[in-house]
Design an enzyme around this catalytic site. Sequence first.
Site, PDB file in Angstrom:
ATOM      1  N   ASN A 271       0.841  -1.205   0.000  1.00  0.00           N
ATOM      2  CA  ASN A 271       0.000   0.000   0.000  1.00  0.00           C
ATOM      3  C   ASN A 271       0.873   1.251   0.000  1.00  0.00           C
ATOM      4  O   ASN A 271       0.754   2.121   0.866  1.00  0.00           O
ATOM      5  CB  ASN A 271      -0.943  -0.010   1.202  1.00  0.00           C
ATOM      6  N   HIS A 302      -8.428   3.378   8.766  1.00  0.00           N
ATOM      7  CA  HIS A 302      -9.044   2.134   8.294  1.00  0.00           C
ATOM      8  C   HIS A 302     -10.435   1.909   8.889  1.00  0.00           C
ATOM      9  O   HIS A 302     -11.286   1.283   8.256  1.00  0.00           O
ATOM     10  CB  HIS A 302      -8.148   0.935   8.641  1.00  0.00           C
TER      11      HIS A 302
END
Length: 377
Positions: A271, A302
């Site tokens: 990521n 998140h």
Amino acid sequence: MQFISCYRQIWHILFHSLISYAIMLTFPAGSMEILVFLLSMGHVSVCHIYRQLYDYGGYTLDITGPLMINVQRISSLACSLADGRVKDQSKLSSSRKQHAVKKNPSLLELLSYVFSFHNTICGPFAFFDDYQAFIEGNTAKKLQNGDMSKQSSSSEPSPFWPVLKKIFFAFFYVFLALKVVPIFPISTLRESSFQDKSFLIKMFLVIMITTAQRPKYYFAWSIGEAANNNAGFGISGYDGKGNAKWDLVNNADVAQIEFCTSLKVLLDNWNKTTTYWLRHVVYDRVPAFKMLAVFAVSGTWHGFYPGYYITFFTGFLFTTAGRSIRKCIRPMFQGSKQSQFLYDVITSISTRVVLGYLTFSFVLLEFEPSWIVLKYV
């Protein structure tokens, strides 16, 4: 229908962008970027909580995902604008100087950045200055000015082969996800029979189950990168032969992830655009406890499933430990090529074990099953 529902919620991104834009125009550097960051994280946090209330543990496509990407765009733009207002640019790091934005974007430029058709849904994230150079057709000029290219021509290279390659790998990752996940389902970790297995079998299952989850991420990132490249966006520079490198919005170096020899190498290649954002917005700006701040912000970004926080807190501990181990132990293995190879083998196996141990709670999400697995391994 889920896709249509997502776009009915597009006002979240518009509201978030316009309020943040007003803050950027009104407040001075020093407070402006902090206010935008707090607004962004607060907005996405409310959406995460609401989603967990109506779709706990589900995978419904709603505005939360696109809003997470917009948090990265807007907060990074605010920080870049703050950097652009610093009078003495020599005080900034090379990365902050590279992405500094010295002129307030117009409303049209902001909305173009936010709603660019090739990365609105799932990104990947890109800095405003890179997007602006692309949309104005100045990518080659920007690279030359930054001394990142040996290419003298101002013409843009064709993305045909890079796009074709990424689409091929995207289908390959789909194939892996469809074939491997059924063999090692995450539900195995929730079964009572898991607790009765030997430690080695448990760790093997944890490693294989978490490995089987990664191809779906590789697929999404490959498709997103291909879409951006197909639009002409994604050139980071040129190699020694003058060939364009289409990896500006690359999110994962799969070979480095799957065969890494340290947790740092893994984090640097997983990521990646989110890592760039965290470094630009958090790591380079907080005065102390930088790594802890990065993991805390990443967890909040998140969502609020307990599994995220178990993963990121444990990741912080292992990253800190890994730095100490590398500093103290690695020099003992640098005497010969054989000892260096042995060190790489040991650290590669160790990283596999650590990666499985870190990420199973990220996939399980809930606290109780995550705690049970932690307790038994």
